[in-house]
Scaffold this motif. Structure first.
Motif, mmCIF file in Angstrom:
data_model
loop_
_atom_site.group_PDB
_atom_site.id
_atom_site.type_symbol
_atom_site.label_atom_id
_atom_site.label_comp_id
_atom_site.label_asym_id
_atom_site.label_seq_id
_atom_site.Cartn_x
_atom_site.Cartn_y
_atom_site.Cartn_z
ATOM 1 N N GLU A 149 -15.885 -3.448 -3.839
ATOM 2 C CA GLU A 149 -15.127 -2.283 -3.348
ATOM 3 C C GLU A 149 -14.440 -1.486 -4.465
ATOM 4 N N LEU A 150 -14.520 -0.173 -4.328
ATOM 5 C CA LEU A 150 -13.793 0.739 -5.206
ATOM 6 C C LEU A 150 -12.792 1.530 -4.370
ATOM 7 N N GLU A 151 -13.232 1.952 -3.202
ATOM 8 C CA GLU A 151 -12.393 2.769 -2.323
ATOM 9 C C GLU A 151 -12.761 2.473 -0.877
ATOM 10 N N GLY A 152 -11.766 2.531 -0.005
ATOM 11 C CA GLY A 152 -12.052 2.361 1.425
ATOM 12 C C GLY A 152 -11.752 3.670 2.141
ATOM 13 N N ARG A 181 -8.857 -7.098 -9.496
ATOM 14 C CA ARG A 181 -7.889 -7.553 -8.490
ATOM 15 C C ARG A 181 -6.655 -8.085 -9.197
ATOM 16 N N PHE A 200 -0.764 -2.962 -9.025
ATOM 17 C CA PHE A 200 -1.845 -2.012 -9.288
ATOM 18 C C PHE A 200 -1.423 -0.645 -8.784
ATOM 19 N N GLN A 231 -2.570 2.875 -6.545
ATOM 20 C CA GLN A 231 -3.486 3.423 -5.545
ATOM 21 C C GLN A 231 -3.417 4.945 -5.533
ATOM 22 N N ALA A 256 0.214 3.923 1.551
ATOM 23 C CA ALA A 256 -0.047 4.669 2.787
ATOM 24 C C ALA A 256 1.165 4.757 3.712
ATOM 25 N N GLU A 279 -8.302 8.034 6.363
ATOM 26 C CA GLU A 279 -7.647 7.674 5.105
ATOM 27 C C GLU A 279 -8.646 7.294 4.015
ATOM 28 N N GLU A 293 0.872 -1.180 0.000
ATOM 29 C CA GLU A 293 0.000 0.000 0.000
ATOM 30 C C GLU A 293 0.909 1.230 0.000
ATOM 31 N N THR A 340 -6.154 1.939 -10.745
ATOM 32 C CA THR A 340 -6.426 0.993 -11.833
ATOM 33 C C THR A 340 -7.843 0.435 -11.696
#
Ligand code: GAP
Length: 514
Positions: free
Chosen positions: A342-345, A266, A270, A272, A225, A382, A223, A388
């Motif tokens: 899911e697209l975004e969390g 998936r 990818f 983010q 993050a 966050e 990730e 992608t």
């Protein structure tokens, strides 16, 4: 409207290949599962989505609840960081478990959490086996096993069940392969549905330097993050940001997904788009709600229908240990419909990450609020989305099928996101038309991604541009020489209108600003 037999997804995948949006990676070697390449139109679409996000996050962030503009700065951190990063974040420990899947219930378990026991009973002075039962470890494991055994005994019709002794239960991992195949999974009805345990560390690793030993082991980030958390102190110390503020980053992430699937949904490599918003601890929940609403609104502004978006609030019992609230922004993909995926969390991560890095690095990561004479570790909200995966959403949303058109398949992309903004064609490749069209092309391409096309019939040229999602096509025809005007065709309506050559720029500027 009759739809073709093939599924929407398979049509979309083949359109993406045919028009140069997305290709299977390493195709000439047979491909590599979970990896895709973005072709000429695909990379442009992806860059346009990335730029829209960057603009709306970093260059012109939204106004906060008090009506004042938020401060969000950008970052581009390394893909490979000090390996302790991933120990502190929990990825080294958390991603390294042996996992078992149940083919019957589709549930997944940590292999060492499944406790198994062979249930025996006596009948006609003989000891017989009822099979292997299993439960997930926990305080009530013994009780549960006893209940299950009783039920099984009733089904088998008679005999004296031997008492279950939980201390004799063994983890799934310590059984032989033959025994594993006899186990009835913790939530299953029949035996033999648990897969063999397999290591599930999602992180790819490599080695830095010449020695390939444990000390030199590094990870490709799973990730973006954590790179932000590592630079939080530098950003605070070297810029003028004050809590609340955000740090945004776009970049590659890598996960060795066990089941990469659904095209670019998936994948193992990818991109983010993540933003960590650092705020006062007592304001965390408020900012969490703010960002969920803001991100839902943003996806709608990219042309995604409200009805195709869904806020999935993760129940308290299922939250990650560091989260005080998480909402997934989900999209109705063709392969999840009528459901969502899911697209975004958007996660309220509290002060977990900064505290972990403070403890592991032994660096003080407290924020000093000089105005109020306070020190604290900021809390973090966050919004983390897939770039992608976002491209997939745009493609699914844009895909249209209309048999009455020259190209039944076409992409209704938001003009500002379309890879090509305008196609420019001479009606025929003679009589002075190519010269005017080329001149127009050389002028427009300075500001709008344009494509000049003089090959094949005008219908085929329109069809090619429709499939690429190009919002406007301009044709120079015989009349242009006389009236100094061109025909502009609108992708969505297929309507054509005559526009003076001198008015083409203002016309496009107005229409493309949508
Ligand atoms: N920092 C938090 C984080 O990484 P996540 O839900 O695991 O959270 C955020 O990932 C987003 O990244 C997801 O909502 C999804 O859009 C995208 N994503 C995650 N794994 C992915 C994969 N294997 N392939 C494509 N996109 C993925």
């Amino acid at each position: 409207m009759t739809q073709p037999d093939t599924s929407l997804m398979s049509r979309l995948v083949s359109l993406c290949k045919r028009r140069g949006f997305v290709y299977p990676a390493s195709e000439i070697y047979g491909g590599l599962n979970g990896f895709w390449d973005f072709g000429p139109y695909g990379v442009q679409l992806k860059n346009n989505l990335r730029d829209a996000w960057w603009h709306d996050m970093v260059e012109c962030p939204p106004l906060g609840p008090d009506g004042k503009p938020l401060t969000i700065v950008g970052l581009d951190s390394s893909i490979i960081q000090h390996p302790q990063t991933w120990v502190a974040s929990g990825h080294v420990g958390g991603f390294a478990d042996l996992m078992v899947d149940c083919r019957e219930t589709k549930l997944r378990y940590r292999a060492d959490h499944i406790l198994c026991i062979e249930v025996q009973y006596d009948k006609s002075a003989q000891t017989k086996s009822l099979g292997w039962l299993s439960v997930q470890s926990g305080d009530d494991a013994g009780e549960l096993l006893a209940k299950k055994a009783k039920k099984l005994m009733q089904k088998s019709g008679g005999g004296d069940l031997r008492p279950i002794d939980i201390t004799k239960a063994v983890p799934f991992t310590s059984l032989s392969l033959e025994q594993q195949a006899l186990v009835i999974g913790p939530d299953a009805e029949v035996s033999g549905t648990l897969t063999q345990p397999r290591p599930f560390n999602l992180m790819f690793h490599s080695y830095v330097g010449v020695f390939q030993d444990e000390d030199a082991k590094v990870y490709l980030r799973p990730e973006t993050a954590q790179g932000i958390f590592l630079e939080y102190k530098n950003v605070v110390d070297t810029t003028r940001v004050k809590v609340p503020f955000g740090v945004a980053q776009v970049g590659k992430a890598f996960r060795n997904e066990v089941t990469p699937r659904n095209f670019i949904f998936r994948t193992r490599e990818f991109e983010q788009m993540e933003m960590e918003f650092f705020c006062e601890p007592e304001k965390g929940l408020e900012w969490y709600e703010f960002w969920v609403a803001e991100r839902m609104r943003w996806w709608e502004a990219q042309g995604v229908k409200k009805t195709n978006l869904f806020r999935n609030i993760i129940p308290a019992g299922e939250l990650a240990h560091y989260s005080k609230g998480t909402s997934d922004i989900e999209y109705r993909y063709p392969f999840t419909a009528p459901g969502f995926g899911e697209l975004e969390g958007v996660a309220y991560r509290t002060d977990y990450d900064l505290k972990q890095h403070q403890a592991h690095s032994k660096t003080n990561l407290e924020y000093i609020d000089q105005e109020n004479n306070k020190r604290f570790i900021p809390h973090v909200v966050e919004p983390a989305s897939g770039l992608t995966r976002g491209v997939l959403v745009l493609l699914c949303e844009a895909y249209q099928y209309d048999e009455s058109r020259a190209s039944p398949e076409w992409l209704k992309l938001k003009p500002s996101l379309a890879p090509i903004k305008v196609g420019i064609f001479p009606l025929v490749n003679k009589d002075g038309m190519p010269e005017i069209a080329e001149k127009l092309y050389l002028d427009l391409r300075k500001d709008y991604i344009s494509q000049y096309d003089a090959k094949q019939s005008i219908g085929k040229r329109y069809a090619r541009m429709d499939e690429a999602g190009t919002p406007f096509c301009i044709t120079v025809d015989g009349d242009t020489l006389k009236d100094e005007a061109v025909t502009v065709r609108n992708r969505d309506t297929a309507q054509q209108e005559r526009v003076a050559l001198a008015q083409v720029r203002p016309y496009l500027s107005q229409k493309l600003s949508d």
